[in-house]
Design a protein around this motif. Structure first.
Motif, PDB file in Angstrom:
ATOM      1  N   ALA A  22      -6.746 -56.137  15.099  1.00  0.00           N
ATOM      2  CA  ALA A  22      -6.651 -55.001  14.409  1.00  0.00           C
ATOM      3  C   ALA A  22      -7.610 -55.167  12.853  1.00  0.00           C
ATOM      4  O   ALA A  22      -7.528 -56.240  12.300  1.00  0.00           O
ATOM      5  CB  ALA A  22      -5.379 -54.423  14.255  1.00  0.00           C
ATOM      6  N   PRO A  23      -8.376 -54.109  12.674  1.00  0.00           N
ATOM      7  CA  PRO A  23      -8.106 -52.775  12.753  1.00  0.00           C
ATOM      8  C   PRO A  23      -8.775 -52.140  14.116  1.00  0.00           C
ATOM      9  O   PRO A  23     -10.091 -52.778  14.395  1.00  0.00           O
ATOM     10  CB  PRO A  23      -8.655 -52.041  11.510  1.00  0.00           C
ATOM     11  CG  PRO A  23      -9.546 -52.936  10.966  1.00  0.00           C
ATOM     12  CD  PRO A  23      -8.868 -54.179  11.132  1.00  0.00           C
ATOM     13  N   PHE A  24      -8.353 -51.418  14.894  1.00  0.00           N
ATOM     14  CA  PHE A  24      -9.144 -50.811  15.900  1.00  0.00           C
ATOM     15  C   PHE A  24      -8.463 -49.599  16.576  1.00  0.00           C
ATOM     16  O   PHE A  24      -7.239 -49.044  16.029  1.00  0.00           O
ATOM     17  CB  PHE A  24      -9.168 -51.929  17.258  1.00  0.00           C
ATOM     18  CG  PHE A  24      -7.854 -52.066  17.891  1.00  0.00           C
ATOM     19  CD1 PHE A  24      -7.651 -51.096  19.009  1.00  0.00           C
ATOM     20  CD2 PHE A  24      -7.037 -53.190  17.495  1.00  0.00           C
ATOM     21  CE1 PHE A  24      -6.203 -51.550  19.464  1.00  0.00           C
ATOM     22  CE2 PHE A  24      -5.794 -53.282  18.241  1.00  0.00           C
ATOM     23  CZ  PHE A  24      -5.391 -52.611  19.126  1.00  0.00           C
ATOM     24  N   GLU A  25      -9.418 -48.954  17.037  1.00  0.00           N
ATOM     25  CA  GLU A  25      -8.988 -47.440  17.487  1.00  0.00           C
ATOM     26  C   GLU A  25      -8.599 -47.388  18.968  1.00  0.00           C
ATOM     27  O   GLU A  25      -9.069 -48.138  19.721  1.00  0.00           O
ATOM     28  CB  GLU A  25     -10.193 -46.487  17.021  1.00  0.00           C
ATOM     29  CG  GLU A  25     -10.192 -46.095  15.777  1.00  0.00           C
ATOM     30  CD  GLU A  25     -11.215 -45.058  15.300  1.00  0.00           C
ATOM     31  OE1 GLU A  25     -11.818 -44.611  16.240  1.00  0.00           O
ATOM     32  OE2 GLU A  25     -11.282 -45.003  14.191  1.00  0.00           O
ATOM     33  N   ILE A  26      -7.811 -46.225  19.472  1.00  0.00           N
ATOM     34  CA  ILE A  26      -7.492 -46.015  20.690  1.00  0.00           C
ATOM     35  C   ILE A  26      -7.930 -44.772  21.229  1.00  0.00           C
ATOM     36  O   ILE A  26      -7.549 -43.786  20.340  1.00  0.00           O
ATOM     37  CB  ILE A  26      -6.003 -46.120  20.785  1.00  0.00           C
ATOM     38  CG1 ILE A  26      -5.470 -47.272  20.450  1.00  0.00           C
ATOM     39  CG2 ILE A  26      -5.522 -45.849  22.368  1.00  0.00           C
ATOM     40  CD1 ILE A  26      -3.504 -47.749  20.165  1.00  0.00           C
ATOM     41  N   GLY A  27      -8.736 -44.557  22.371  1.00  0.00           N
ATOM     42  CA  GLY A  27      -9.131 -43.190  22.710  1.00  0.00           C
ATOM     43  C   GLY A  27      -9.974 -43.212  24.039  1.00  0.00           C
ATOM     44  O   GLY A  27     -10.206 -44.327  24.398  1.00  0.00           O
ATOM     45  N   ARG A  28     -10.469 -42.104  24.329  1.00  0.00           N
ATOM     46  CA  ARG A  28     -11.533 -41.916  25.416  1.00  0.00           C
ATOM     47  C   ARG A  28     -12.862 -42.235  24.907  1.00  0.00           C
ATOM     48  O   ARG A  28     -13.817 -42.680  25.966  1.00  0.00           O
ATOM     49  CB  ARG A  28     -11.521 -40.723  25.990  1.00  0.00           C
ATOM     50  CG  ARG A  28     -10.012 -40.387  26.866  1.00  0.00           C
ATOM     51  CD  ARG A  28     -10.173 -38.959  27.388  1.00  0.00           C
ATOM     52  NE  ARG A  28     -10.259 -37.956  26.376  1.00  0.00           N
ATOM     53  CZ  ARG A  28     -11.406 -36.947  26.504  1.00  0.00           C
ATOM     54  NH1 ARG A  28     -12.358 -36.762  27.311  1.00  0.00           N
ATOM     55  NH2 ARG A  28     -11.467 -36.017  25.447  1.00  0.00           N
ATOM     56  N   ALA A  29     -13.144 -42.511  23.829  1.00  0.00           N
ATOM     57  CA  ALA A  29     -14.581 -42.682  23.271  1.00  0.00           C
ATOM     58  C   ALA A  29     -14.928 -44.142  23.753  1.00  0.00           C
ATOM     59  O   ALA A  29     -14.310 -44.968  23.297  1.00  0.00           O
ATOM     60  CB  ALA A  29     -14.865 -42.356  21.911  1.00  0.00           C
ATOM     61  N   GLU A  30     -16.286 -44.304  24.005  1.00  0.00           N
ATOM     62  CA  GLU A  30     -16.662 -45.745  24.418  1.00  0.00           C
ATOM     63  C   GLU A  30     -16.831 -46.628  22.975  1.00  0.00           C
ATOM     64  O   GLU A  30     -16.616 -47.812  23.469  1.00  0.00           O
ATOM     65  CB  GLU A  30     -18.076 -45.644  25.021  1.00  0.00           C
ATOM     66  CG  GLU A  30     -18.009 -45.181  26.441  1.00  0.00           C
ATOM     67  CD  GLU A  30     -17.063 -45.815  27.440  1.00  0.00           C
ATOM     68  OE1 GLU A  30     -17.164 -46.886  27.508  1.00  0.00           O
ATOM     69  OE2 GLU A  30     -16.507 -45.081  28.364  1.00  0.00           O
ATOM     70  N   ALA A  31     -16.673 -45.907  21.962  1.00  0.00           N
ATOM     71  CA  ALA A  31     -16.866 -46.574  20.680  1.00  0.00           C
ATOM     72  C   ALA A  31     -15.454 -47.282  20.193  1.00  0.00           C
ATOM     73  O   ALA A  31     -15.221 -48.161  19.526  1.00  0.00           O
ATOM     74  CB  ALA A  31     -17.193 -45.752  19.538  1.00  0.00           C
ATOM     75  N   CYS A  32     -14.288 -46.647  20.787  1.00  0.00           N
ATOM     76  CA  CYS A  32     -12.999 -47.211  20.608  1.00  0.00           C
ATOM     77  C   CYS A  32     -12.809 -48.679  21.441  1.00  0.00           C
ATOM     78  O   CYS A  32     -13.523 -49.037  22.232  1.00  0.00           O
ATOM     79  CB  CYS A  32     -12.013 -46.579  21.239  1.00  0.00           C
ATOM     80  SG  CYS A  32     -11.723 -44.613  20.436  1.00  0.00           S
ATOM     81  N   ALA A  33     -11.979 -49.332  20.509  1.00  0.00           N
ATOM     82  CA  ALA A  33     -11.774 -50.901  21.275  1.00  0.00           C
ATOM     83  C   ALA A  33     -10.831 -50.692  22.609  1.00  0.00           C
ATOM     84  O   ALA A  33     -11.045 -51.471  23.413  1.00  0.00           O
ATOM     85  CB  ALA A  33     -11.207 -51.796  20.205  1.00  0.00           C
ATOM     86  N   LEU A  34     -10.030 -49.952  22.546  1.00  0.00           N
ATOM     87  CA  LEU A  34      -8.966 -49.699  23.535  1.00  0.00           C
ATOM     88  C   LEU A  34      -9.546 -48.252  24.235  1.00  0.00           C
ATOM     89  O   LEU A  34      -9.136 -47.192  23.580  1.00  0.00           O
ATOM     90  CB  LEU A  34      -7.637 -49.817  23.193  1.00  0.00           C
ATOM     91  CG  LEU A  34      -6.497 -49.366  24.358  1.00  0.00           C
ATOM     92  CD1 LEU A  34      -6.795 -50.335  25.552  1.00  0.00           C
ATOM     93  CD2 LEU A  34      -4.951 -49.569  23.905  1.00  0.00           C
ATOM     94  N   VAL A  35     -10.406 -48.398  25.300  1.00  0.00           N
ATOM     95  CA  VAL A  35     -11.014 -47.241  25.940  1.00  0.00           C
ATOM     96  C   VAL A  35      -9.824 -46.636  27.079  1.00  0.00           C
ATOM     97  O   VAL A  35      -9.611 -47.695  28.007  1.00  0.00           O
ATOM     98  CB  VAL A  35     -12.178 -47.554  26.491  1.00  0.00           C
ATOM     99  CG1 VAL A  35     -12.656 -46.202  27.172  1.00  0.00           C
ATOM    100  CG2 VAL A  35     -13.167 -47.805  25.313  1.00  0.00           C
TER     101      VAL A  35
END
Length: 140
Positions: A61-74
């Motif tokens: 962390a820090p990281f993002e969660i989401g559907r975008a390929e740029a997110c760490a947790l896709v």
């Protein structure tokens, strides 16, 4: 009368200057080591239950969660926004923040409306996906 008025103005100026100096002197000093420790990354070990399957996920962390390929947790869950939520460290503690997602982010069943602390054992719900926080450690 004129001397009395100028004395009052001088006194007010002196009082304002003293208040200003006192406020500056009373400010807490930032130690560079403290600043580094405050923003030091944390390693998050998560269990992701998505679309009926469970998988382990580990990231710093820090990281993002989401559907975008740029997110760490896709995530592939269609109910999840492209940039849905963010996990971020602050002073050795992990925090969760919703990124104005369409369907909201939930921590232990409660909607996240502001940045909130995340602990081991907590459950984060984004769309139909559940993310279980298994462990949080300082990253080295």
């Amino acid at each position: 009368m004129i001397a009395s008025a100028s004395l009052r103005i001088g006194s007010l100026e002196m009082l304002a200057a003293l208040v200003f100096v006192t406020a500056i002197a009373a400010r807490p000093r930032r130690d560079p080591a403290f600043t580094v420790a405050r923003d030091a990354p944390l390693r998050a070990h998560l269990r992701v239950v998505e679309l009926g399957a469970a998988r382990a996920f580990e990231a710093t962390a820090p990281f993002e969660i989401g559907r975008a390929e740029a997110c760490a947790l896709v995530l592939r869950d269609p109910e999840v926004s492209r940039r849905h939520a963010r996990l971020e460290p602050d002073r050795g503690t992990l925090f969760l923040r919703d990124l104005q997602s369409s369907n909201g982010t939930f921590l232990n069943g409660r909607r996240v409306t502001s940045t909130i602390e995340v602990r081991t054992g907590d459950e984060i719900d984004v769309g139909a996906t559940r993310i279980i926080v298994e462990d949080v450690q300082p990253w080295m």
